[in-house]
Design a protein around this motif. Sequence first.
Motif, PDB file in Angstrom:
ATOM      1  N   ILE A  18       0.833  -1.205   0.000  1.00  0.00           N
ATOM      2  CA  ILE A  18       0.000   0.000   0.000  1.00  0.00           C
ATOM      3  C   ILE A  18       0.865   1.252   0.000  1.00  0.00           C
ATOM      4  O   ILE A  18       0.607   2.211  -0.735  1.00  0.00           O
ATOM      5  CB  ILE A  18      -0.960  -0.019   1.206  1.00  0.00           C
ATOM      6  N   GLN A  19       1.919   1.256   0.825  1.00  0.00           N
ATOM      7  CA  GLN A  19       2.811   2.417   0.864  1.00  0.00           C
ATOM      8  C   GLN A  19       3.468   2.659  -0.486  1.00  0.00           C
ATOM      9  O   GLN A  19       3.522   3.804  -0.970  1.00  0.00           O
ATOM     10  CB  GLN A  19       3.895   2.201   1.925  1.00  0.00           C
ATOM     11  N   ILE A  20       3.986   1.601  -1.100  1.00  0.00           N
ATOM     12  CA  ILE A  20       4.653   1.744  -2.400  1.00  0.00           C
ATOM     13  C   ILE A  20       3.663   2.242  -3.450  1.00  0.00           C
ATOM     14  O   ILE A  20       3.996   3.107  -4.270  1.00  0.00           O
ATOM     15  CB  ILE A  20       5.282   0.406  -2.827  1.00  0.00           C
ATOM     16  N   THR A  21       2.444   1.723  -3.417  1.00  0.00           N
ATOM     17  CA  THR A  21       1.433   2.148  -4.386  1.00  0.00           C
ATOM     18  C   THR A  21       1.127   3.628  -4.251  1.00  0.00           C
ATOM     19  O   THR A  21       1.123   4.379  -5.236  1.00  0.00           O
ATOM     20  CB  THR A  21       0.145   1.334  -4.199  1.00  0.00           C
ATOM     21  N   LEU A  22       0.885   4.083  -3.025  1.00  0.00           N
ATOM     22  CA  LEU A  22       0.503   5.478  -2.809  1.00  0.00           C
ATOM     23  C   LEU A  22       1.654   6.431  -3.107  1.00  0.00           C
ATOM     24  O   LEU A  22       1.462   7.478  -3.756  1.00  0.00           O
ATOM     25  CB  LEU A  22       0.005   5.668  -1.376  1.00  0.00           C
ATOM     26  N   LEU A  23       2.855   6.096  -2.653  1.00  0.00           N
ATOM     27  CA  LEU A  23       4.001   6.981  -2.888  1.00  0.00           C
ATOM     28  C   LEU A  23       4.381   7.015  -4.367  1.00  0.00           C
ATOM     29  O   LEU A  23       4.695   8.080  -4.911  1.00  0.00           O
ATOM     30  CB  LEU A  23       5.192   6.530  -2.039  1.00  0.00           C
ATOM     31  N   SER A  24       4.328   5.862  -5.023  1.00  0.00           N
ATOM     32  CA  SER A  24       4.615   5.831  -6.464  1.00  0.00           C
ATOM     33  C   SER A  24       3.561   6.608  -7.242  1.00  0.00           C
ATOM     34  O   SER A  24       3.881   7.304  -8.216  1.00  0.00           O
ATOM     35  CB  SER A  24       4.665   4.383  -6.963  1.00  0.00           C
ATOM     36  N   ALA A  25       2.290   6.472  -6.826  1.00  0.00           N
ATOM     37  CA  ALA A  25       1.216   7.202  -7.505  1.00  0.00           C
ATOM     38  C   ALA A  25       1.383   8.703  -7.332  1.00  0.00           C
ATOM     39  O   ALA A  25       1.135   9.477  -8.273  1.00  0.00           O
ATOM     40  CB  ALA A  25      -0.133   6.751  -6.958  1.00  0.00           C
ATOM     41  N   LEU A  26       1.805   9.135  -6.143  1.00  0.00           N
ATOM     42  CA  LEU A  26       2.027  10.568  -5.920  1.00  0.00           C
ATOM     43  C   LEU A  26       3.146  11.093  -6.814  1.00  0.00           C
ATOM     44  O   LEU A  26       3.012  12.145  -7.453  1.00  0.00           O
ATOM     45  CB  LEU A  26       2.356  10.810  -4.444  1.00  0.00           C
ATOM     46  N   GLY A  92       7.268   5.306 -10.196  1.00  0.00           N
ATOM     47  CA  GLY A  92       6.766   6.669 -10.348  1.00  0.00           C
ATOM     48  C   GLY A  92       7.186   7.302 -11.665  1.00  0.00           C
ATOM     49  O   GLY A  92       6.371   7.933 -12.356  1.00  0.00           O
ATOM     50  N   LEU A  93       8.452   7.124 -12.043  1.00  0.00           N
ATOM     51  CA  LEU A  93       8.930   7.711 -13.294  1.00  0.00           C
ATOM     52  C   LEU A  93       8.305   7.035 -14.507  1.00  0.00           C
ATOM     53  O   LEU A  93       7.957   7.694 -15.489  1.00  0.00           O
ATOM     54  CB  LEU A  93      10.454   7.597 -13.363  1.00  0.00           C
ATOM     55  N   PRO A 144      -8.950   7.398 -16.981  1.00  0.00           N
ATOM     56  CA  PRO A 144      -7.690   6.746 -17.377  1.00  0.00           C
ATOM     57  C   PRO A 144      -6.660   6.716 -16.260  1.00  0.00           C
ATOM     58  O   PRO A 144      -5.860   5.772 -16.169  1.00  0.00           O
ATOM     59  CB  PRO A 144      -7.202   7.581 -18.568  1.00  0.00           C
ATOM     60  N   PHE A 145      -6.658   7.729 -15.381  1.00  0.00           N
ATOM     61  CA  PHE A 145      -5.781   7.685 -14.216  1.00  0.00           C
ATOM     62  C   PHE A 145      -6.134   6.508 -13.314  1.00  0.00           C
ATOM     63  O   PHE A 145      -5.263   5.894 -12.698  1.00  0.00           O
ATOM     64  CB  PHE A 145      -5.870   8.987 -13.422  1.00  0.00           C
ATOM     65  N   ASN A 146      -7.428   6.210 -13.214  1.00  0.00           N
ATOM     66  CA  ASN A 146      -7.861   5.072 -12.410  1.00  0.00           C
ATOM     67  C   ASN A 146      -7.268   3.774 -12.961  1.00  0.00           C
ATOM     68  O   ASN A 146      -6.730   2.948 -12.206  1.00  0.00           O
ATOM     69  CB  ASN A 146      -9.387   5.000 -12.409  1.00  0.00           C
ATOM     70  N   ASN A 147      -7.362   3.583 -14.276  1.00  0.00           N
ATOM     71  CA  ASN A 147      -6.773   2.392 -14.893  1.00  0.00           C
ATOM     72  C   ASN A 147      -5.266   2.326 -14.660  1.00  0.00           C
ATOM     73  O   ASN A 147      -4.705   1.260 -14.378  1.00  0.00           O
ATOM     74  CB  ASN A 147      -7.063   2.371 -16.395  1.00  0.00           C
ATOM     75  N   LEU A 148      -4.617   3.492 -14.777  1.00  0.00           N
ATOM     76  CA  LEU A 148      -3.171   3.535 -14.589  1.00  0.00           C
ATOM     77  C   LEU A 148      -2.796   3.219 -13.141  1.00  0.00           C
ATOM     78  O   LEU A 148      -1.782   2.562 -12.880  1.00  0.00           O
ATOM     79  CB  LEU A 148      -2.645   4.917 -14.990  1.00  0.00           C
ATOM     80  N   LEU A 149      -3.616   3.675 -12.207  1.00  0.00           N
ATOM     81  CA  LEU A 149      -3.363   3.395 -10.793  1.00  0.00           C
ATOM     82  C   LEU A 149      -3.443   1.900 -10.504  1.00  0.00           C
ATOM     83  O   LEU A 149      -2.622   1.353  -9.747  1.00  0.00           O
ATOM     84  CB  LEU A 149      -4.361   4.163  -9.923  1.00  0.00           C
ATOM     85  N   ILE A 150      -4.418   1.222 -11.095  1.00  0.00           N
ATOM     86  CA  ILE A 150      -4.542  -0.221 -10.885  1.00  0.00           C
ATOM     87  C   ILE A 150      -3.355  -0.948 -11.516  1.00  0.00           C
ATOM     88  O   ILE A 150      -2.822  -1.914 -10.948  1.00  0.00           O
ATOM     89  CB  ILE A 150      -5.869  -0.736 -11.461  1.00  0.00           C
ATOM     90  N   GLU A 151      -2.923  -0.486 -12.689  1.00  0.00           N
ATOM     91  CA  GLU A 151      -1.741  -1.091 -13.305  1.00  0.00           C
ATOM     92  C   GLU A 151      -0.507  -0.873 -12.434  1.00  0.00           C
ATOM     93  O   GLU A 151       0.349  -1.752 -12.310  1.00  0.00           O
ATOM     94  CB  GLU A 151      -1.510  -0.496 -14.696  1.00  0.00           C
ATOM     95  N   LEU A 152      -0.409   0.305 -11.819  1.00  0.00           N
ATOM     96  CA  LEU A 152       0.712   0.585 -10.923  1.00  0.00           C
ATOM     97  C   LEU A 152       0.675  -0.342  -9.714  1.00  0.00           C
ATOM     98  O   LEU A 152       1.707  -0.858  -9.282  1.00  0.00           O
ATOM     99  CB  LEU A 152       0.670   2.051 -10.485  1.00  0.00           C
ATOM    100  N   LEU A 153      -0.521  -0.547  -9.150  1.00  0.00           N
ATOM    101  CA  LEU A 153      -0.660  -1.464  -8.020  1.00  0.00           C
ATOM    102  C   LEU A 153      -0.130  -2.845  -8.382  1.00  0.00           C
ATOM    103  O   LEU A 153       0.634  -3.458  -7.613  1.00  0.00           O
ATOM    104  CB  LEU A 153      -2.130  -1.555  -7.603  1.00  0.00           C
ATOM    105  N   LYS A 154      -0.529  -3.342  -9.536  1.00  0.00           N
ATOM    106  CA  LYS A 154      -0.054  -4.665  -9.953  1.00  0.00           C
ATOM    107  C   LYS A 154       1.445  -4.646 -10.246  1.00  0.00           C
ATOM    108  O   LYS A 154       2.132  -5.652 -10.049  1.00  0.00           O
ATOM    109  CB  LYS A 154      -0.845  -5.140 -11.166  1.00  0.00           C
ATOM    110  N   GLY A 155       1.942  -3.497 -10.692  1.00  0.00           N
ATOM    111  CA  GLY A 155       3.372  -3.376 -10.961  1.00  0.00           C
ATOM    112  C   GLY A 155       4.222  -3.390  -9.709  1.00  0.00           C
ATOM    113  O   GLY A 155       5.434  -3.645  -9.780  1.00  0.00           O
ATOM    114  N   THR A 156       3.620  -3.107  -8.543  1.00  0.00           N
ATOM    115  CA  THR A 156       4.401  -3.129  -7.303  1.00  0.00           C
ATOM    116  C   THR A 156       4.954  -4.512  -6.994  1.00  0.00           C
ATOM    117  O   THR A 156       5.887  -4.646  -6.202  1.00  0.00           O
ATOM    118  CB  THR A 156       3.550  -2.657  -6.110  1.00  0.00           C
ATOM    119  N   ALA A 157       4.382  -5.560  -7.595  1.00  0.00           N
ATOM    120  CA  ALA A 157       4.909  -6.909  -7.375  1.00  0.00           C
ATOM    121  C   ALA A 157       6.358  -7.028  -7.845  1.00  0.00           C
ATOM    122  O   ALA A 157       7.086  -7.915  -7.389  1.00  0.00           O
ATOM    123  CB  ALA A 157       4.035  -7.932  -8.101  1.00  0.00           C
ATOM    124  N   LEU A 158       6.786  -6.127  -8.729  1.00  0.00           N
ATOM    125  CA  LEU A 158       8.161  -6.176  -9.227  1.00  0.00           C
ATOM    126  C   LEU A 158       9.180  -5.894  -8.138  1.00  0.00           C
ATOM    127  O   LEU A 158      10.335  -6.325  -8.252  1.00  0.00           O
ATOM    128  CB  LEU A 158       8.337  -5.172 -10.370  1.00  0.00           C
TER     129      LEU A 158
END
Length: 246
Positions: A18-26, A92-93, A144-158
């Motif tokens: 959750i922390q990685i998702t929120l900080l990366s999204a910011l 984030g980048l 579209p930001f919503n879709n990107l946020l969900i993709e970012l969440l799944k990307g945190t597994a990396l």
Amino acid sequence: MTSALFTSWFLPGVWITIQITLLSALLALVVAFVVGLARTSEVWIVRFVAGCYFEVFRGTSALVLMLWLAFAFPLMFGWQFVPMASGIVALGLTYGAYGSEIVRGALQAVPPAQREAGIALSFTKMQRLRKIEIPQAWPEMIPPFNNLLIELLKGTALVSTIAVADMTFAANISRLASNESAPAYTLLLLSYFVIAFVLTRGMRLLERRAKAGVGQKPESSGWLRRRLKPGAANDFARSQGAGGLG
């Protein structure tokens, strides 16, 4: 999965995810607006630099960038990222580059007459962006930001590849410790789904408020649309405005 593994590994892993998702999204949101606005600049060199950033990070793997920040960057520059910071910066980048295209497209979709009205009122470029263009473009950016946020969440597994103890890392540890693959990975799937569902609900609420803020009618919920017959929506709204059936 035993209760000890769940409390000592999996629950902390959920919080780290959750922390990685929120900080990366910011970080991605800041990058998206900076690069997206730069790509609409009237100065060609600004557009060129922003376009180069977009093309580079769109064509670069987030995983490879994460590994580079974690292992190559310290050797080249003598300064090391904390593993979690490497994951946050890489995500984030990367997702900020994708988000910049959303910002650029939404801003260009604002009717030209709105910009001309701002020019007629002697607004500067920044005033037009702040008072006219961004408020109208923002509601169109949210889906579209919503879709990107969900993709970012799944990307945190990396981040598990650089030894960050997120949910995926914790699930692997639990599987190895208990020799039970099905419970560990089933719980992992459900956890990602629950977090994604909560994020989506929050973004939908944000979208409705953003549309209401610019005078657009928010969409009714999906279950209501499905249950109302064609042409019955107005009757339902009038009955609610008149106090319902009572």
